[in-house]
Structure formats: C-alpha cells, structure tokens
Design a protein around this motif. Structure first.
Motif, PDB file in Angstrom:
ATOM      1  N   SER A  43       0.586  -1.018  -0.002  1.00  0.00           N
ATOM      2  CA  SER A  43       0.025   0.219  -0.374  1.00  0.00           C
ATOM      3  C   SER A  43       0.539   1.320  -0.044  1.00  0.00           C
ATOM      4  O   SER A  43       0.599   1.944  -0.518  1.00  0.00           O
ATOM      5  CB  SER A  43      -1.007  -0.216   1.142  1.00  0.00           C
ATOM      6  OG  SER A  43      -0.528   0.241   2.004  1.00  0.00           O
ATOM      7  N   ASN A  95       1.013   4.396  -3.008  1.00  0.00           N
ATOM      8  CA  ASN A  95       0.653   5.569  -2.683  1.00  0.00           C
ATOM      9  C   ASN A  95       2.076   6.395  -3.673  1.00  0.00           C
ATOM     10  O   ASN A  95       1.591   7.469  -3.670  1.00  0.00           O
ATOM     11  CB  ASN A  95       0.811   5.372  -1.012  1.00  0.00           C
ATOM     12  CG  ASN A  95      -0.578   5.625  -0.599  1.00  0.00           C
ATOM     13  OD1 ASN A  95      -1.718   5.335  -1.088  1.00  0.00           O
ATOM     14  ND2 ASN A  95      -0.725   5.412   1.126  1.00  0.00           N
ATOM     15  N   GLU A  96       2.994   6.058  -3.202  1.00  0.00           N
ATOM     16  CA  GLU A  96       4.115   6.875  -3.931  1.00  0.00           C
ATOM     17  C   GLU A  96       3.973   6.330  -5.139  1.00  0.00           C
ATOM     18  O   GLU A  96       5.316   6.622  -6.241  1.00  0.00           O
ATOM     19  CB  GLU A  96       5.596   5.865  -2.861  1.00  0.00           C
ATOM     20  CG  GLU A  96       5.270   7.215  -1.931  1.00  0.00           C
ATOM     21  CD  GLU A  96       5.748   8.055  -1.690  1.00  0.00           C
ATOM     22  OE1 GLU A  96       6.543   8.657  -2.084  1.00  0.00           O
ATOM     23  OE2 GLU A  96       5.879   8.757  -1.266  1.00  0.00           O
ATOM     24  N   ASN A  97       2.977   5.933  -6.254  1.00  0.00           N
ATOM     25  CA  ASN A  97       3.308   6.026  -7.489  1.00  0.00           C
ATOM     26  C   ASN A  97       4.104   4.506  -8.155  1.00  0.00           C
ATOM     27  O   ASN A  97       4.376   4.818  -9.364  1.00  0.00           O
ATOM     28  CB  ASN A  97       3.198   7.052  -8.359  1.00  0.00           C
ATOM     29  CG  ASN A  97       2.021   7.679  -7.835  1.00  0.00           C
ATOM     30  OD1 ASN A  97       0.926   7.582  -7.895  1.00  0.00           O
ATOM     31  ND2 ASN A  97       2.091   9.212  -7.470  1.00  0.00           N
TER      32      ASN A  97
END
Ligand SMILES: NC(=O)c1ccc[n+]([C@@H]2O[C@H](COP(=O)([O-])OP(=O)(O)OC[C@H]3O[C@@H](n4cnc5c(N)ncnc54)[C@H](OP(=O)(O)O)[C@@H]3O)[C@@H](O)[C@H]2O)c1
Length: 287
Positions: free
Chosen positions: A23, A27-29
């Motif tokens: 996850s 979120n940090e791509n």
C-alpha cells in the motif's frame, strides 16, 4: 506523476509487513506486483528471473519468512528453507539481473545480554531456531561490494490486515477482566506502515548494507499490551508476569531494543515513538 520504480513484493498478498509495503509503494506511485504463493513459485529461480524480466522489476522486497517462532523449534528444516535458502536464491537472481534486493530480518539474532540498544555492528548470538535461520539468511547475502542489497532488521511488528500481538491482545481484552503478559522481555514495537515508509526513505538515499529500523522508544510486551488496551478504551487489567510464568518453546532475548541511529543519520528522519504509531493503528482499526 508516474514513478519509474517497479517493485516485486514477496509476501505482499497476505503477509503483515508485505501488505503494508504494497500500500505504501502504491501511494508513492510505484508499479507493484504481489503474487501469492499459488501464482509464483518462490523457490524456482528461473520463474522469479523470468517474472523480473517480463515485468521490468527494479526492486525485489522479500517479506516472506518462517515467522512462527515457537513452531520453528520443531520445523527446523522448513524454517531454514524459508529464512536461509530463499534469500540466498533471491540474492542470486537480483545480482544476475542487477536489481535491488530489500530483505528483512529480526532483533531475535541477538541474545539480549546487553542493556543498551543494539547497533548493526553488535555481536549476534541467536537463542532460537528462528533467530539462527534469519541470521544465516543475512549472512548468505551480506557482501560489502554489493551496493544494491539492503537488509533491514526490525522488531515486534503490529499493523493492519493480519493478526499480530496487539490485535490478539485487543480481542482477548474485550472478553476478559484480566490478562497476564510478560514484562521481562523488552523490545522495539514497530508499526508496519511506518516501517514501509521508512524503508522507502532508505531506498531514496540508495542505502545499502545492514540497517536497524523500528519505531522509537522501547517497551515490554506487558507495557505494549497495557497501552493498547488503554488506547482502545477497554476495561481489562493487564498484569505483569515473568517469562518463567509463561513458558514458550523458543527462548527469546530479554532485551532486544534496536539502535536506529544509522537510519536517522542517513535520512535525517527520527522514527516516531511507538506509542504514537500504536494510536494511529488502533484508531484506524476502530474507524
Ligand atoms: N512479525 C514480527 O513481529 C517480526 C519481527 C521482526 C522481524 N520480522 C521480519 O519481518 C519480515 C516480515 O514478517 P511478517 O510478520 O510480515 O511475516 P508474515 O506475516 O508471517 O508473512 C509471511 C509471508 O510469507 C508467506 N509465506 C510463508 N511461507 C511461504 C511459502 N512456503 N511459500 C510462499 N509464501 C510463503 C506467507 O504467505 P501465506 O499467507 O500464503 O502463508 C506470508 O505472505 C520477516 O522477514 C520477519 O522475519 C517480523
């Protein structure tokens, strides 16, 4: 913005830390792959190498491990297979493909005879099969000339999506008036989400070698349990007991607090206190 990094998280589908890493990376791509055991045979190096090639993986994160500390005393072979043979195999693949390997290890590589936090340079002396197998996994990888290897020793994990010590205590505390919890083992409680975020900070700094990484502060199991019960607003008394009053198959170190100064020096980040992280975990759980 799209991040060019592409991670293969072994253990990312069902593991406590693996799921947190998936996850946080997403979120940090990052582009993240987390095949379960039915989708990728982790002991088949050709299968792993071909996965790495096809998906253009830049980093392998290995969170797969044999983590049942007491059962490991009786399933030694399986423990060594997962905790020594697997990292060795992954190391060979990562080196051949010239990609990063991020591997996790444990505070249980120490015997707990110190009474100040353990640095990565401190002498190891595991007391259990689990600790020995994890140490041999580290040793099979460590090589000062390899600058794409990151080994992170962590400790006492709690976090979402899988049962863990804190989750079990909260379940028990809902139905019991008192709980007896060991007070003579002291360590570094660590939130999986924080550990995943801090791992990324190490990667951003191109860290390599061996690091200790946990939340700040220290606690006994009893202190961790009491704080969790209090924070969840439950009315259960948590009594301190000694390890001899709660016999377990595997011997644990009485003290295994980790010194994370090398992480702090490199990233400029001081991990937040475990009590703060515990509150986040419990509020998120209840929310
Ligand atoms: N938990 C802690 O308190 C703690 C403390 C210090 C260090 N660590 C270290 O942190 C890392 C992550 O620990 P964790 O607690 O997140 O582990 P975990 O929750 O027990 O997850 C282990 C993962 O490994 C997978 N796995 C186990 N055996 C497998 C096999 N034979 N084939 C394929 N997959 C297999 C499991 O998949 P299935 O669900 O399919 O079984 C699961 O996804 C480990 O290196 C551990 O030593 C953990």
């Amino acid at each position: 913005m799209n991040n060019p990094e592409r991670g293969l998280v072994l253990g990312g589908k069902t593991g406590l830390l693996g799921q947190a890493l998936v996850s946080v990376l997403a979120n940090e791509n990052w582009t993240v792959f987390a095949p379960g055991r039915e989708e990728l045979d982790i002991f088949n190096s050709e299968e792993i190498a071909s996965f790495v090639e096809k998906k253009k993986i830049t980093h392998i994160f290995n969170t797969v491990a044999y983590t049942r500390v007491d059962q490991a005393e009786e399933e030694k072979e399986l423990a060594f297979q997962l905790n020594r043979r697997l990292p060795t195999l992954l190391g060979n693949v990562a080196r051949k493909k010239d990609i990063y390997l991020v591997h996790y290890s444990t505070d249980f590589v120490f015997d707990g005879k110190k009474n100040t936090p353990y640095t990565p340079q401190d002498k190891t002396n595991p007391l259990s099969v689990y600790g020995k197998s994890k140490l041999e996994g580290e040793n099979s990888l460590l090589d000062k000339t390899w600058n794409k290897l990151l080994i992170i020793r962590t400790a006492w994990l709690f976090g979402p999506n899988k049962t863990n010590f804190v989750a079990r205590i909260l379940e028990l505390a809902q139905n019991k008036e008192t709980l007896n919890v060991v007070h003579d083992q002291v360590g570094s409680p660590t939130y999986t989400i924080d550990l995943a975020n801090y791992t990324l900070e190490l990667i951003k700094k191109a860290a390599h070698g061996l690091y200790h990484l946990s939340n700040s502060g220290q606690a006994s199991w009893c202190e961790l349990a009491s704080e969790a019960v209090k924070c969840a607003g439950l009315h259960c008394r948590v009594n301190p007991i000694t390890s001899s009053e709660y016999p377990q198959k595997a011997v644990r170190p009485p003290y295994s607090v980790l010194d994370c100064s090398e992480f702090i020096d490199l990233t400029g980040i001081k991990p937040r206190p475990w009590i703060q992280a515990l509150r986040d975990y419990i509020f998120r759980k209840q929310g």
